[in-house]
Every structure is written in structure tokens, then in C-alpha cells.
Design a protein around this motif. Sequence first.
Motif, PDB file in Angstrom:
ATOM      1  N   HIS A  86      19.070  -7.244 -42.741  1.00 22.70           N
ATOM      2  CA  HIS A  86      18.135  -6.123 -42.773  1.00 22.70           C
ATOM      3  C   HIS A  86      18.090  -5.412 -41.429  1.00 22.70           C
ATOM      4  CE1 HIS A  86      15.072  -3.950 -44.963  1.00 22.70           C
ATOM      5  NE2 HIS A  86      15.136  -4.831 -45.929  1.00 22.70           N
ATOM      6  N   THR A  87      18.038  -4.079 -41.482  1.00 25.23           N
ATOM      7  CA  THR A  87      17.991  -3.301 -40.240  1.00 25.23           C
ATOM      8  C   THR A  87      16.637  -2.633 -40.017  1.00 25.23           C
ATOM      9  OG1 THR A  87      18.896  -1.381 -41.417  1.00 25.23           O
ATOM     10  CG2 THR A  87      20.465  -2.814 -40.293  1.00 25.23           C
ATOM     11  N   GLU A  88      15.762  -2.676 -41.024  1.00 29.93           N
ATOM     12  CA  GLU A  88      14.447  -2.029 -40.906  1.00 29.93           C
ATOM     13  C   GLU A  88      13.587  -2.811 -39.905  1.00 29.93           C
ATOM     14  OE1 GLU A  88      11.150  -1.971 -41.603  1.00 29.93           O
ATOM     15  OE2 GLU A  88      10.839   0.169 -41.924  1.00 29.93           O
ATOM     16  N   ARG A  89      13.133  -2.131 -38.882  1.00 27.10           N
ATOM     17  CA  ARG A  89      12.444  -2.793 -37.755  1.00 27.10           C
ATOM     18  C   ARG A  89      11.178  -3.537 -38.180  1.00 27.10           C
ATOM     19  NH1 ARG A  89      13.134  -1.980 -32.197  1.00 27.10           N
ATOM     20  NH2 ARG A  89      14.628  -0.351 -32.686  1.00 27.10           N
ATOM     21  N   ARG A  90      10.350  -2.910 -39.005  1.00 30.31           N
ATOM     22  CA  ARG A  90       9.091  -3.532 -39.405  1.00 30.31           C
ATOM     23  C   ARG A  90       9.344  -4.778 -40.245  1.00 30.31           C
ATOM     24  NH1 ARG A  90       4.446  -5.630 -38.416  1.00 30.31           N
ATOM     25  NH2 ARG A  90       2.932  -5.506 -40.125  1.00 30.31           N
ATOM     26  N   VAL A  91      10.353  -4.727 -41.112  1.00 32.88           N
ATOM     27  CA  VAL A  91      10.705  -5.900 -41.923  1.00 32.88           C
ATOM     28  C   VAL A  91      11.152  -7.039 -41.019  1.00 32.88           C
ATOM     29  CG1 VAL A  91      12.354  -6.809 -43.622  1.00 32.88           C
ATOM     30  CG2 VAL A  91      11.275  -4.592 -44.017  1.00 32.88           C
ATOM     31  N   SER A  92      12.014  -6.735 -40.059  1.00 33.20           N
ATOM     32  CA  SER A  92      12.491  -7.764 -39.119  1.00 33.20           C
ATOM     33  C   SER A  92      11.323  -8.388 -38.362  1.00 33.20           C
ATOM     34  CB  SER A  92      13.491  -7.150 -38.132  1.00 33.20           C
ATOM     35  OG  SER A  92      14.634  -6.674 -38.810  1.00 33.20           O
ATOM     36  N   GLU A  93      10.399  -7.560 -37.918  1.00 36.04           N
ATOM     37  CA  GLU A  93       9.241  -8.054 -37.177  1.00 36.04           C
ATOM     38  C   GLU A  93       8.414  -9.018 -38.027  1.00 36.04           C
ATOM     39  OE1 GLU A  93       6.397  -5.684 -34.343  1.00 36.04           O
ATOM     40  OE2 GLU A  93       5.565  -5.594 -36.372  1.00 36.04           O
ATOM     41  N   MET A  94       8.153  -8.645 -39.279  1.00 31.46           N
ATOM     42  CA  MET A  94       7.342  -9.509 -40.139  1.00 31.46           C
ATOM     43  C   MET A  94       8.052 -10.819 -40.463  1.00 31.46           C
ATOM     44  SD  MET A  94       5.163  -7.088 -42.759  1.00 31.46           S
ATOM     45  CE  MET A  94       6.492  -6.095 -43.400  1.00 31.46           C
ATOM     46  N   ILE A  95       9.373 -10.762 -40.625  1.00 26.58           N
ATOM     47  CA  ILE A  95      10.125 -11.995 -40.901  1.00 26.58           C
ATOM     48  C   ILE A  95      10.005 -12.960 -39.726  1.00 26.58           C
ATOM     49  CG2 ILE A  95      12.454 -12.953 -41.160  1.00 26.58           C
ATOM     50  CD1 ILE A  95      13.170 -10.468 -42.813  1.00 26.58           C
ATOM     51  N   ILE A  96      10.146 -12.464 -38.505  1.00 26.22           N
ATOM     52  CA  ILE A  96      10.059 -13.326 -37.319  1.00 26.22           C
ATOM     53  C   ILE A  96       8.650 -13.900 -37.167  1.00 26.22           C
ATOM     54  CG2 ILE A  96      10.293 -13.411 -34.806  1.00 26.22           C
ATOM     55  CD1 ILE A  96      12.430 -11.172 -35.116  1.00 26.22           C
ATOM     56  N   ILE A  97       7.630 -13.079 -37.441  1.00 27.90           N
ATOM     57  CA  ILE A  97       6.243 -13.572 -37.395  1.00 27.90           C
ATOM     58  C   ILE A  97       6.054 -14.695 -38.407  1.00 27.90           C
ATOM     59  CG2 ILE A  97       3.839 -12.955 -37.924  1.00 27.90           C
ATOM     60  CD1 ILE A  97       4.483 -10.138 -36.801  1.00 27.90           C
ATOM     61  N   LEU A  98       6.605 -14.512 -39.613  1.00 29.01           N
ATOM     62  CA  LEU A  98       6.469 -15.531 -40.666  1.00 29.01           C
ATOM     63  C   LEU A  98       7.250 -16.796 -40.309  1.00 29.01           C
ATOM     64  CD1 LEU A  98       5.402 -16.362 -43.409  1.00 29.01           C
ATOM     65  CD2 LEU A  98       7.258 -15.067 -44.491  1.00 29.01           C
ATOM     66  N   LEU A  99       8.438 -16.633 -39.758  1.00 30.82           N
ATOM     67  CA  LEU A  99       9.208 -17.806 -39.325  1.00 30.82           C
ATOM     68  C   LEU A  99       8.453 -18.585 -38.246  1.00 30.82           C
ATOM     69  CD1 LEU A  99      12.854 -16.384 -39.146  1.00 30.82           C
ATOM     70  CD2 LEU A  99      12.042 -18.215 -40.661  1.00 30.82           C
ATOM     71  N   ASP A 100       7.779 -17.860 -37.373  1.00 22.57           N
ATOM     72  CA  ASP A 100       6.961 -18.501 -36.336  1.00 22.57           C
ATOM     73  C   ASP A 100       5.885 -19.382 -36.981  1.00 22.57           C
ATOM     74  OD1 ASP A 100       5.620 -19.156 -33.986  1.00 22.57           O
ATOM     75  OD2 ASP A 100       4.628 -17.222 -33.811  1.00 22.57           O
ATOM     76  N   GLN A 101       5.251 -18.851 -38.027  1.00 22.29           N
ATOM     77  CA  GLN A 101       4.234 -19.636 -38.740  1.00 22.29           C
ATOM     78  C   GLN A 101       4.850 -20.875 -39.389  1.00 22.29           C
ATOM     79  OE1 GLN A 101       2.665 -16.451 -41.330  1.00 22.29           O
ATOM     80  NE2 GLN A 101       0.666 -16.839 -40.418  1.00 22.29           N
ATOM     81  N   LEU A 102       5.968 -20.683 -40.078  1.00 24.07           N
ATOM     82  CA  LEU A 102       6.588 -21.793 -40.812  1.00 24.07           C
ATOM     83  C   LEU A 102       7.127 -22.864 -39.875  1.00 24.07           C
ATOM     84  CD1 LEU A 102       8.476 -19.848 -43.647  1.00 24.07           C
ATOM     85  CD2 LEU A 102       6.216 -20.911 -43.729  1.00 24.07           C
ATOM     86  N   CYS A 103       7.545 -22.476 -38.683  1.00 24.13           N
ATOM     87  CA  CYS A 103       8.076 -23.457 -37.731  1.00 24.13           C
ATOM     88  C   CYS A 103       6.978 -24.265 -37.046  1.00 24.13           C
ATOM     89  CB  CYS A 103       8.944 -22.760 -36.680  1.00 24.13           C
ATOM     90  SG  CYS A 103      10.580 -22.307 -37.326  1.00 24.13           S
ATOM     91  N   GLN A 104       5.740 -23.991 -37.422  1.00 21.34           N
ATOM     92  CA  GLN A 104       4.641 -24.832 -36.945  1.00 21.34           C
ATOM     93  C   GLN A 104       4.566 -26.149 -37.710  1.00 21.34           C
ATOM     94  OE1 GLN A 104       0.924 -22.590 -36.699  1.00 21.34           O
ATOM     95  NE2 GLN A 104       2.046 -20.776 -36.027  1.00 21.34           N
ATOM     96  N   CYS A 105       5.346 -26.252 -38.802  1.00 20.74           N
ATOM     97  CA  CYS A 105       5.397 -27.527 -39.538  1.00 20.74           C
ATOM     98  C   CYS A 105       6.820 -28.081 -39.455  1.00 20.74           C
ATOM     99  CB  CYS A 105       4.969 -27.352 -40.999  1.00 20.74           C
ATOM    100  SG  CYS A 105       6.073 -26.363 -42.027  1.00 20.74           S
ATOM    101  N   ALA A 106       6.954 -29.407 -39.582  1.00 18.03           N
ATOM    102  CA  ALA A 106       8.255 -30.072 -39.442  1.00 18.03           C
ATOM    103  C   ALA A 106       9.267 -29.556 -40.462  1.00 18.03           C
ATOM    104  CB  ALA A 106       8.073 -31.578 -39.586  1.00 18.03           C
ATOM    105  N   GLU A 107       8.786 -29.284 -41.689  1.00 23.28           N
ATOM    106  CA  GLU A 107       9.677 -28.803 -42.750  1.00 23.28           C
ATOM    107  C   GLU A 107      10.269 -27.433 -42.398  1.00 23.28           C
ATOM    108  OE1 GLU A 107       6.561 -31.477 -44.659  1.00 23.28           O
ATOM    109  OE2 GLU A 107       6.617 -29.904 -43.114  1.00 23.28           O
ATOM    110  N   GLY A 108       9.464 -26.604 -41.769  1.00 27.57           N
ATOM    111  CA  GLY A 108       9.936 -25.278 -41.373  1.00 27.57           C
ATOM    112  C   GLY A 108      10.985 -25.349 -40.284  1.00 27.57           C
TER     113      GLY A 108
END
Length: 410
Positions: free
Chosen positions: A288-310
Motif C-alpha cells: 500500500h502506498t496511501e500514507r494514512r493507511v500505512s500510518e494506521m497499520i503501523i499504529i495497529l502493529l504497535d498495539q498487537l506487538c504489546q502481546c507475545a502472540e503479536g
Amino acid sequence: MCDLQNGVQVPSYFICPISLDIMKDPVTLSTGITYDRDSIEKWLFSKKNKVCPMTKQVVVDIELTPNLTLRRLIHSWCTLNPSSGVERCLDPRPPTTKTEIIKLLKDSKSPHLQMASLKRLRTIVFESERSKRLLESVGAVDHLSFTLTSVLTSTEDTTKQMSITEDALTILYHLQLSPTAIKSLFEKTEDFVDTLTRMMQRDASHESRTYAVMLLKSMFQVVDPMHATSLNPKFFTELINILIDQISIKATKAALKLLINVCSSSRNRVKATKVDAVAVLIDTLLNHTERRVSEMIIILLDQLCQCAEGRAGLLRHRGGLAVVSKKIFRVSSVASESAVRILHSVVKYSGERSVVHEMLELGVVGKLCLVMNVDCGKKMKEKAKEILKMNSRVWKTSPCIPNNLVSSYP
């Protein structure tokens, strides 16, 4: 009297107090003042004003009464002045009435009339803001939500049933409900989340799937966060499928926003990782090249990486660490901070020897040194410094770090 540019005298009572133009469809408000329909509807419904523009009285009854006598006078006057540049006023189409809407809602409860009634209601909701508010005022929201739920839980699975649910959902979405109305809908119909989850499935149209995820996004922005802790795993499956299918940019953004909202709960973070959310997010980020989409994906990955499974999901993906590191300084300051937090979580809680060496080979360490060397957020620098210090024995003397960045190593 008012003057047109060519000197024609226009009776002052022909002029709308809002637009200051000759009225085409004069209607009288409950306060007794007459306005042109388009102007007063925009004032009341589009601009959300609750008072009469002239009297400043609160408008309790939104019914607009056609001023037929004045309309005939204006029509006759326009007919008599065609050579003066006065445009003839055509007879407007009668607007939908509250009585008509109530009858259509009643008819939609009948199996034989349901489909035709919903088609007509679907047309009405697109007419104007006034139509939307009339539908809402006569209980259309409760009726439509009940129709959706009852049809989807029935044993029948026909083209007709699908058409009924898609029409009901379209009307409900285009009502553009206020946050209060959306919250009320959630509280009255506890299983409505499951209903909308069903409408996100792949056998529904792209349009319906988009409307369903948009309504869910709006719903979880206003309800108590505690309601999000008991979500069905199917809810996460369908949201991830929307990201995979890329049905529309609007649906993608709504799905990401919704996931960010509900994944503030640790329980939901685990549920999301169980449906392979991390791998899908990384694949989407890569493509994906859309900036806002990329930003939200990284924010969500940050949340998911707070757990071991993520974190495990990120490390399993061959492009996980590389793409997160690459996005630092390439999307937004918010995305960069989130990306550094992801790397910090991985190193602190999942920093096995192989992971540490992989980060070195992929240029992640060099990017962290760059963070130390440029003007960016204080917290971001602190996280980068912690990561570098945690692995200084392995990384500090490595030839993989560019010479111009070695001096930045803490």
C-alpha cells in the motif's frame, strides 16, 4: 419591494429571508415564518440549527407546511414578467411526508410488500437531510435494525432475503445517525454487532460490507469500551478479510480504525493475532502506498506487538522487521514513533540471538542510529537509545553500521 438588476420590482414577501432570492417552493415553519424549502432545509438539517432564523424560537416541529397561496402568487407574477429576465418557477415535486414514511414502514412488515417498501425508503433517504431526519423521527432506525437481524437469523437464504438486508443496511447507513442515536442503537440491540459482522462476510456485496464496517466503526467510537471485550472471534476474521480483499479505500480505513479502537483491550489483541492479523497487516503495508493507511497499520502493529502472540507473528513474517524499520521517517512522525516502539517491544521481550543478528543484517541498527542523529521526538530517541544499549555488545563494533552513523551509537 425589491429591485432586480433590470429594474423589475419584486414584492418583498416573495423573497426568502435566508437566500434573499425569489422563493421557488415557499414553506411555512411552525414559528409562522415562510422560507424557500431548500434554504430552510439546509438551515435546519445540513447546518444542524435548531432555531428559526428570523424569530430565534426553538423549532420543535420540523414539519414544513407548503404555502400554496404564496406559491400561486409567485408563479403568476413570474408568468407575467418573462421579458424582464424573471425565471419562471416550476411546480416543485411534493416532498415525502411523515405519513407516507409511516405507511411504508408498516408495509415493510408484510412479506408481500417488504421488498417494494424498502426500495421506496431507500429512494427517500437520498432525497434530502429533511427526509433522513423524518425517517429517524418515526422510528425507522429500530425498525431497520430489527429487519436486518430477523432476516439474517432466518433459515431462508435467498436472493430476495439478501436484497432486503442490503436495502435495510443502505438506508441505515445513509441516515447518518448522530453519535447519540448510534449509541442508543447499540444499547437497544445487543446482538446488532453480530448482525453487522454477518453483513461483512464475503457473500455480501462490496457496498454492504463497506456500510457494515463503517457503522461498526462509528458504533465503537461512542460505546463504553467494556462492550468491546467480549467480541466474537468472527468479528476479527471478517475485518481481516476486508483488509485482504481491499474492497475500497473507505472500507480499508474503517476496518483499520475499528481494529485500533477495539485492540486497546489486551484480550482483543490476542483474538486479532489468532486470525493472522499481523501477517495480513505486514502484507498490506508492503503493497500500500496511501500514507494514512500505512500510518494506521503501523499504529495497529504497535498495539498487537504489546502481546507475545503479536511479536511472534511479526518475527514469523520474512518482511516483518524490514518493513517496520523501512517506514521510519517515510510515513509520518506518529508512524515513526510507533515503528520504533515496535522494535523496542521485539528487542525487549523477544530479543533472541537470531533476532538481534537479523536486525543487524537488515539495517535496522543503522536506522536506529539515524534516529539518534536527527531532530525527532524525545520519546522516540529514548526508545532507540534503549534498544541500542540493550545490544551494544553485538552491535557496537559491527561493520554493518555505516561509518557516518557509528558516532551516534550511545
